[in-house]
Design an enzyme around this catalytic site. Structure first.
Site, PDB file in Angstrom:
ATOM      1  N   THR A  14    -166.776 -11.030  38.055  1.00 11.54           N
ATOM      2  CA  THR A  14    -165.485 -11.128  37.140  1.00 11.54           C
ATOM      3  C   THR A  14    -165.803 -12.574  36.633  1.00 11.54           C
ATOM      4  OG1 THR A  14    -164.123  -9.550  38.038  1.00 11.54           O
ATOM      5  CG2 THR A  14    -163.210 -11.240  36.818  1.00 11.54           C
ATOM      6  N   THR A 162    -162.609 -11.085  54.334  1.00 15.13           N
ATOM      7  CA  THR A 162    -162.612  -9.627  53.802  1.00 15.13           C
ATOM      8  C   THR A 162    -161.688  -9.653  52.531  1.00 15.13           C
ATOM      9  OG1 THR A 162    -162.278  -7.506  54.426  1.00 15.13           O
ATOM     10  CG2 THR A 162    -160.536  -8.869  54.970  1.00 15.13           C
ATOM     11  N   ARG A 241    -165.111   3.241  62.435  1.00 12.66           N
ATOM     12  CA  ARG A 241    -163.859   2.344  62.258  1.00 12.66           C
ATOM     13  C   ARG A 241    -162.925   3.191  62.728  1.00 12.66           C
ATOM     14  NH1 ARG A 241    -162.142   0.989  56.844  1.00 12.66           N
ATOM     15  NH2 ARG A 241    -161.713  -1.222  57.900  1.00 12.66           N
TER      16      ARG A 241
HETATM   17  N1  ASP Z   1    -165.995  -5.914  39.969  1.00 17.69           N
HETATM   18  C1  ASP Z   1    -165.907  -7.116  40.018  1.00 17.69           C
HETATM   19  C2  ASP Z   1    -167.286  -7.591  40.775  1.00 17.69           C
HETATM   20  O1  ASP Z   1    -167.177  -7.494  42.146  1.00 17.69           O
HETATM   21  C3  ASP Z   1    -164.631  -7.746  40.554  1.00 17.69           C
HETATM   22  C4  ASP Z   1    -164.691  -9.192  40.876  1.00 17.69           C
HETATM   23  O2  ASP Z   1    -165.461  -9.894  40.487  1.00 17.69           O
HETATM   24  O3  ASP Z   1    -163.504  -9.911  40.987  1.00 17.69           O
HETATM   25  O4  ASP Z   1    -168.195  -7.889  40.449  1.00 17.69           O
END
Ligand code: ASP
Length: 338
Positions: A14, A162, A241
Protein backbone atom coordinates in the site's frame (compact mmCIF):
# COMPACT_ATOMS: atom_id res chain seq x y z
CA UNK A 1 22.40 14.71 6.49
CA UNK A 2 24.85 12.41 8.23
CA UNK A 3 27.49 9.86 7.32
CA UNK A 4 24.98 7.00 7.80
CA UNK A 5 23.66 5.38 4.65
CA UNK A 6 20.57 3.19 4.56
CA UNK A 7 19.38 0.99 1.72
CA UNK A 8 15.61 1.01 1.16
CA UNK A 9 14.31 -2.06 -0.69
CA UNK A 10 10.86 -1.39 -2.11
CA UNK A 11 8.82 -4.51 -2.81
CA UNK A 12 5.37 -2.93 -3.25
CA UNK A 13 2.45 -2.76 -0.84
CA UNK A 14 0.00 0.00 0.00
CA UNK A 15 2.81 2.43 0.82
CA UNK A 16 3.58 2.77 -2.90
CA UNK A 17 0.10 2.20 -4.32
CA UNK A 18 -2.14 4.31 -6.49
CA UNK A 19 -5.90 4.10 -6.70
CA UNK A 20 -7.24 2.90 -10.06
CA UNK A 21 -10.64 1.87 -11.42
CA UNK A 22 -9.94 -1.68 -10.35
CA UNK A 23 -8.67 -0.76 -6.88
CA UNK A 24 -5.27 -0.01 -5.37
CA UNK A 25 -2.23 -1.28 -7.28
CA UNK A 26 1.49 -1.00 -6.50
CA UNK A 27 3.49 1.18 -8.88
CA UNK A 28 7.18 1.17 -9.65
CA UNK A 29 9.47 4.20 -9.67
CA UNK A 30 9.00 4.85 -5.97
CA UNK A 31 12.41 6.45 -5.38
CA UNK A 32 11.31 9.83 -6.73
CA UNK A 33 8.05 9.66 -4.74
CA UNK A 34 10.01 9.09 -1.53
CA UNK A 35 12.35 12.00 -2.36
CA UNK A 36 9.39 14.27 -3.10
CA UNK A 37 7.47 13.34 0.02
CA UNK A 38 10.37 13.36 2.49
CA UNK A 39 12.37 16.20 0.85
CA UNK A 40 14.59 16.31 3.95
CA UNK A 41 15.47 19.93 4.79
CA UNK A 42 19.20 20.51 5.10
CA UNK A 43 20.35 19.82 8.63
CA UNK A 44 17.55 17.27 9.19
CA UNK A 45 18.39 14.11 11.11
CA UNK A 46 17.33 11.88 8.23
CA UNK A 47 20.20 9.68 7.05
CA UNK A 48 21.15 9.39 3.40
CA UNK A 49 19.44 6.57 1.60
CA UNK A 50 19.39 4.75 -1.69
CA UNK A 51 16.32 2.97 -3.04
CA UNK A 52 16.14 -0.20 -5.07
CA UNK A 53 13.01 -2.05 -6.03
CA UNK A 54 12.17 -5.60 -6.91
CA UNK A 55 10.79 -6.29 -10.35
CA UNK A 56 7.81 -6.41 -10.55
CA UNK A 57 6.62 -4.71 -7.38
CA UNK A 58 3.71 -6.58 -5.82
CA UNK A 59 0.65 -6.38 -3.65
CA UNK A 60 1.99 -8.57 -0.86
CA UNK A 61 -1.08 -10.79 -1.17
CA UNK A 62 0.81 -12.11 -4.21
CA UNK A 63 3.95 -12.91 -2.23
CA UNK A 64 5.38 -16.40 -2.70
CA UNK A 65 8.27 -18.04 -0.80
CA UNK A 66 10.45 -17.44 -3.88
CA UNK A 67 10.45 -13.71 -3.02
CA UNK A 68 12.38 -14.29 0.22
CA UNK A 69 15.72 -15.30 -1.35
CA UNK A 70 15.37 -12.28 -3.69
CA UNK A 71 15.04 -9.85 -0.76
CA UNK A 72 17.68 -11.69 1.30
CA UNK A 73 20.22 -11.73 -1.53
CA UNK A 74 19.80 -7.97 -2.07
CA UNK A 75 20.63 -7.43 1.61
CA UNK A 76 23.51 -9.93 1.50
CA UNK A 77 24.97 -8.35 -1.66
CA UNK A 78 24.86 -4.81 -0.23
CA UNK A 79 25.56 -5.76 3.38
CA UNK A 80 28.98 -4.15 3.66
CA UNK A 81 28.01 -0.93 1.87
CA UNK A 82 25.15 0.20 4.11
CA UNK A 83 24.62 0.85 7.81
CA UNK A 84 21.13 -0.60 7.77
CA UNK A 85 18.28 -1.81 5.58
CA UNK A 86 14.60 -0.95 5.29
CA UNK A 87 12.26 -3.26 3.42
CA UNK A 88 9.08 -1.52 2.25
CA UNK A 89 6.49 -4.28 2.06
CA UNK A 90 2.72 -4.73 1.98
CA UNK A 91 1.21 -5.34 5.37
CA UNK A 92 -0.78 -8.46 4.42
CA UNK A 93 2.22 -10.79 4.44
CA UNK A 94 4.86 -8.60 6.06
CA UNK A 95 5.07 -10.83 9.14
CA UNK A 96 5.70 -13.89 6.91
CA UNK A 97 8.54 -12.15 5.08
CA UNK A 98 10.07 -10.68 8.25
CA UNK A 99 9.95 -14.15 9.84
CA UNK A 100 11.50 -15.82 6.79
CA UNK A 101 14.25 -13.19 6.55
CA UNK A 102 15.08 -13.64 10.24
CA UNK A 103 16.06 -17.25 9.44
CA UNK A 104 18.00 -16.29 6.31
CA UNK A 105 19.96 -13.56 8.13
CA UNK A 106 20.97 -15.16 11.42
CA UNK A 107 23.74 -13.26 13.20
CA UNK A 108 22.99 -9.77 11.85
CA UNK A 109 25.06 -6.92 13.19
CA UNK A 110 23.03 -4.27 11.35
CA UNK A 111 19.32 -3.47 11.41
CA UNK A 112 16.85 -4.82 8.85
CA UNK A 113 13.52 -3.04 9.38
CA UNK A 114 10.31 -3.97 7.57
CA UNK A 115 7.72 -1.25 7.30
CA UNK A 116 4.87 -0.11 5.08
CA UNK A 117 1.60 1.68 5.63
CA UNK A 118 -2.15 1.36 5.65
CA UNK A 119 -2.60 4.45 3.43
CA UNK A 120 -0.37 5.21 0.41
CA UNK A 121 2.48 7.68 0.90
CA UNK A 122 1.02 10.04 -1.70
CA UNK A 123 -2.32 10.42 0.13
CA UNK A 124 -2.93 13.26 2.55
CA UNK A 125 -3.83 11.20 5.63
CA UNK A 126 -1.07 8.66 5.07
CA UNK A 127 0.71 6.92 7.92
CA UNK A 128 3.58 6.13 5.52
CA UNK A 129 5.72 9.20 6.16
CA UNK A 130 5.71 8.58 9.89
CA UNK A 131 6.57 4.89 9.50
CA UNK A 132 9.27 5.50 6.90
CA UNK A 133 10.96 8.51 8.58
CA UNK A 134 11.04 6.76 11.94
CA UNK A 135 12.35 3.54 10.39
CA UNK A 136 15.16 5.55 8.74
CA UNK A 137 16.03 7.26 12.04
CA UNK A 138 15.93 3.97 13.95
CA UNK A 139 18.07 2.22 11.35
CA UNK A 140 20.68 4.98 11.45
CA UNK A 141 20.80 6.02 15.11
CA UNK A 142 19.14 3.29 17.18
CA UNK A 143 20.34 0.22 15.29
CA UNK A 144 18.77 -2.99 16.56
CA UNK A 145 20.70 -5.84 14.87
CA UNK A 146 17.68 -7.98 14.10
CA UNK A 147 14.99 -8.36 11.45
CA UNK A 148 12.22 -6.18 12.87
CA UNK A 149 8.88 -4.67 11.93
CA UNK A 150 8.39 -1.00 12.67
CA UNK A 151 4.80 0.18 12.52
CA UNK A 152 2.86 2.99 14.20
CA UNK A 153 5.55 3.75 16.76
CA UNK A 154 6.35 0.15 17.73
CA UNK A 155 9.53 -1.74 16.91
CA UNK A 156 8.85 -5.48 17.10
CA UNK A 157 10.89 -8.60 16.42
CA UNK A 158 9.79 -9.69 12.94
CA UNK A 159 9.31 -13.34 13.78
CA UNK A 160 7.16 -12.46 16.82
CA UNK A 161 4.85 -10.11 14.92
CA UNK A 162 1.50 -10.61 13.31
CA UNK A 163 -0.94 -8.37 11.46
CA UNK A 164 -3.93 -7.94 13.72
CA UNK A 165 -5.85 -5.06 12.12
CA UNK A 166 -6.97 -4.76 8.50
CA UNK A 167 -7.41 -0.99 8.55
CA UNK A 168 -6.22 0.30 11.94
CA UNK A 169 -2.98 2.24 11.72
CA UNK A 170 -1.56 0.18 14.60
CA UNK A 171 -1.80 -2.89 12.39
CA UNK A 172 0.78 -5.15 14.07
CA UNK A 173 1.17 -6.86 17.39
CA UNK A 174 3.84 -8.92 19.08
CA UNK A 175 1.56 -11.04 21.23
CA UNK A 176 4.14 -13.27 22.95
CA UNK A 177 7.20 -11.05 23.16
CA UNK A 178 7.82 -7.48 24.33
CA UNK A 179 8.38 -4.69 21.80
CA UNK A 180 12.05 -4.07 21.09
CA UNK A 181 11.51 -0.34 21.14
CA UNK A 182 9.07 2.49 20.63
CA UNK A 183 9.03 5.94 19.10
CA UNK A 184 7.07 8.86 20.49
CA UNK A 185 8.52 12.28 21.02
CA UNK A 186 11.61 10.30 22.03
CA UNK A 187 12.91 6.97 20.76
CA UNK A 188 13.57 4.17 23.19
CA UNK A 189 15.18 0.78 22.60
CA UNK A 190 14.65 -2.00 25.14
CA UNK A 191 18.10 -3.51 24.79
CA UNK A 192 17.44 -6.14 27.45
CA UNK A 193 15.05 -7.94 25.04
CA UNK A 194 17.17 -7.56 21.90
CA UNK A 195 18.94 -10.72 20.66
CA UNK A 196 22.53 -11.15 21.83
CA UNK A 197 25.14 -11.12 19.04
CA UNK A 198 25.77 -14.50 17.41
CA UNK A 199 27.97 -15.81 14.62
CA UNK A 200 26.87 -14.59 11.18
CA UNK A 201 25.13 -17.42 9.33
CA UNK A 202 23.47 -15.96 6.25
CA UNK A 203 21.89 -18.32 3.76
CA UNK A 204 19.77 -18.10 0.66
CA UNK A 205 18.25 -21.52 -0.04
CA UNK A 206 15.62 -22.24 -2.65
CA UNK A 207 12.23 -22.72 -1.01
CA UNK A 208 9.86 -25.44 -2.06
CA UNK A 209 6.65 -23.46 -1.74
CA UNK A 210 4.46 -26.54 -1.63
CA UNK A 211 6.29 -28.50 1.01
CA UNK A 212 4.33 -27.17 4.02
CA UNK A 213 0.58 -26.73 4.60
CA UNK A 214 -1.38 -25.08 7.40
CA UNK A 215 -4.51 -26.73 8.79
CA UNK A 216 -6.80 -24.88 11.23
CA UNK A 217 -8.71 -27.07 13.67
CA UNK A 218 -12.43 -26.28 14.01
CA UNK A 219 -15.51 -28.03 15.37
CA UNK A 220 -16.61 -30.63 12.84
CA UNK A 221 -13.32 -30.80 10.91
CA UNK A 222 -13.68 -33.72 8.51
CA UNK A 223 -10.75 -36.14 8.80
CA UNK A 224 -10.82 -36.61 5.02
CA UNK A 225 -9.78 -32.98 4.61
CA UNK A 226 -6.80 -33.65 6.85
CA UNK A 227 -6.04 -36.89 5.00
CA UNK A 228 -6.19 -35.27 1.58
CA UNK A 229 -3.81 -32.52 2.72
CA UNK A 230 -1.24 -34.87 4.22
CA UNK A 231 -1.46 -37.17 1.21
CA UNK A 232 -0.76 -34.30 -1.21
CA UNK A 233 2.31 -35.07 -3.33
CA UNK A 234 5.45 -33.34 -2.10
CA UNK A 235 4.10 -32.34 1.31
CA UNK A 236 6.80 -32.68 3.98
CA UNK A 237 5.37 -30.60 6.77
CA UNK A 238 2.02 -29.67 8.31
CA UNK A 239 1.33 -26.86 10.75
CA UNK A 240 -1.81 -27.51 12.78
CA UNK A 241 -3.45 -24.50 14.38
CA UNK A 242 -5.09 -26.05 17.40
CA UNK A 243 -7.22 -24.67 20.22
CA UNK A 244 -5.87 -22.87 23.29
CA UNK A 245 -2.86 -24.69 24.75
CA UNK A 246 -2.57 -27.08 21.80
CA UNK A 247 -5.82 -28.98 22.18
CA UNK A 248 -7.24 -31.27 19.49
CA UNK A 249 -10.60 -33.05 19.21
CA UNK A 250 -9.03 -36.36 20.31
CA UNK A 251 -12.39 -38.13 20.32
CA UNK A 252 -12.34 -37.84 16.54
CA UNK A 253 -10.35 -41.09 16.19
CA UNK A 254 -10.29 -40.88 12.39
CA UNK A 255 -8.67 -37.43 12.56
CA UNK A 256 -6.10 -38.65 15.07
CA UNK A 257 -5.39 -41.66 12.81
CA UNK A 258 -4.91 -39.33 9.83
CA UNK A 259 -2.37 -37.30 11.82
CA UNK A 260 -0.65 -40.47 13.00
CA UNK A 261 -0.36 -41.75 9.45
CA UNK A 262 1.16 -38.39 8.44
CA UNK A 263 3.96 -38.60 11.02
CA UNK A 264 4.50 -42.31 10.23
CA UNK A 265 5.00 -41.29 6.61
CA UNK A 266 7.71 -38.79 7.59
CA UNK A 267 5.53 -35.69 7.41
CA UNK A 268 6.62 -33.29 10.18
CA UNK A 269 3.57 -32.13 12.12
CA UNK A 270 4.02 -28.98 14.21
CA UNK A 271 1.32 -27.87 16.64
CA UNK A 272 0.73 -24.17 17.30
CA UNK A 273 -2.21 -22.40 18.85
CA UNK A 274 -4.82 -20.38 17.00
CA UNK A 275 -4.93 -18.05 20.03
CA UNK A 276 -2.77 -14.98 19.55
CA UNK A 277 -1.38 -15.11 23.06
CA UNK A 278 -0.60 -18.73 23.79
CA UNK A 279 1.89 -21.46 24.48
CA UNK A 280 1.26 -25.04 23.34
CA UNK A 281 1.72 -27.58 26.10
CA UNK A 282 0.97 -31.21 25.21
CA UNK A 283 -0.73 -33.05 28.05
CA UNK A 284 -2.01 -30.10 30.04
CA UNK A 285 -5.42 -31.37 28.98
CA UNK A 286 -6.08 -35.04 28.37
CA UNK A 287 -7.22 -34.19 24.83
CA UNK A 288 -3.61 -33.35 23.89
CA UNK A 289 -1.93 -36.08 25.98
CA UNK A 290 -1.38 -38.49 23.08
CA UNK A 291 0.19 -35.92 20.71
CA UNK A 292 3.80 -36.57 21.69
CA UNK A 293 3.26 -40.33 21.16
CA UNK A 294 1.76 -39.65 17.73
CA UNK A 295 4.94 -37.76 16.87
CA UNK A 296 3.41 -34.27 16.77
CA UNK A 297 5.84 -31.53 17.89
CA UNK A 298 4.84 -28.61 20.09
CA UNK A 299 5.48 -25.24 18.45
CA UNK A 300 5.35 -23.61 21.92
CA UNK A 301 4.54 -19.90 21.48
CA UNK A 302 5.51 -19.36 17.86
CA UNK A 303 3.28 -17.27 15.61
CA UNK A 304 1.78 -18.99 12.58
CA UNK A 305 4.09 -16.92 10.38
CA UNK A 306 7.22 -17.96 12.30
CA UNK A 307 6.22 -21.64 12.46
CA UNK A 308 5.40 -21.83 8.75
CA UNK A 309 8.54 -20.04 7.56
CA UNK A 310 10.80 -21.88 10.03
CA UNK A 311 9.61 -25.26 8.77
CA UNK A 312 9.90 -24.18 5.12
CA UNK A 313 13.40 -22.85 5.85
CA UNK A 314 14.56 -26.04 7.61
CA UNK A 315 13.25 -28.17 4.74
CA UNK A 316 14.92 -25.87 2.21
CA UNK A 317 18.26 -26.35 4.02
CA UNK A 318 18.02 -30.04 3.10
CA UNK A 319 18.36 -31.25 6.70
CA UNK A 320 17.26 -34.78 7.52
CA UNK A 321 14.24 -35.38 9.77
CA UNK A 322 16.31 -35.79 12.95
CA UNK A 323 18.06 -32.47 12.39
CA UNK A 324 14.77 -30.71 11.60
CA UNK A 325 13.27 -32.03 14.86
CA UNK A 326 16.34 -30.81 16.71
CA UNK A 327 16.18 -27.33 15.15
CA UNK A 328 12.44 -27.02 15.71
CA UNK A 329 13.13 -27.54 19.39
CA UNK A 330 15.45 -24.56 19.65
CA UNK A 331 15.38 -20.85 18.99
CA UNK A 332 17.16 -19.95 15.75
CA UNK A 333 16.40 -16.23 15.65
CA UNK A 334 14.50 -15.51 18.86
CA UNK A 335 11.22 -16.85 17.43
CA UNK A 336 10.29 -19.14 20.33
CA UNK A 337 10.52 -19.35 24.12
CA UNK A 338 11.37 -22.84 25.29
N1 ASP B 1 -2.75 -5.57 0.11
C1 ASP B 1 -1.71 -4.70 0.62
C2 ASP B 1 -0.40 -5.45 0.62
O1 ASP B 1 -0.20 -6.26 1.49
C3 ASP B 1 -2.04 -4.21 1.99
C4 ASP B 1 -1.03 -3.26 2.60
O2 ASP B 1 0.06 -3.06 2.14
O3 ASP B 1 -1.37 -2.66 3.64
O4 ASP B 1 0.39 -5.28 -0.26
Amino acid sequence: MTDKRILIIYTGGTIGMQNTESGYIPVSGFHSVIDEQLHPPSGSRLPDYDVIEIEPVIDSANLVPGHWPIIASLIQTHYKTYDGFIVLHGTDTMAYSASALSFLLVGLDKPVIFTGSQIPLVELRSDAKDNLCNALILAAYYPVPEVTIFFHGKLMRGNRSTKSKATGLDAFESPNYPWLGQVGSNSEIHSEVVLPATKQQFSCPEFNAHSVAILPIYPGLNENICRSIVETDGLDGLIIRSYGMGNLPNQNKALMAALKSATSNNCIVLNISQCLQAEVYHGHYACSAELNDIGIISGANMTTEAAYTKLLYLLAQGYDREEIYRQLGKSLAGEIDL
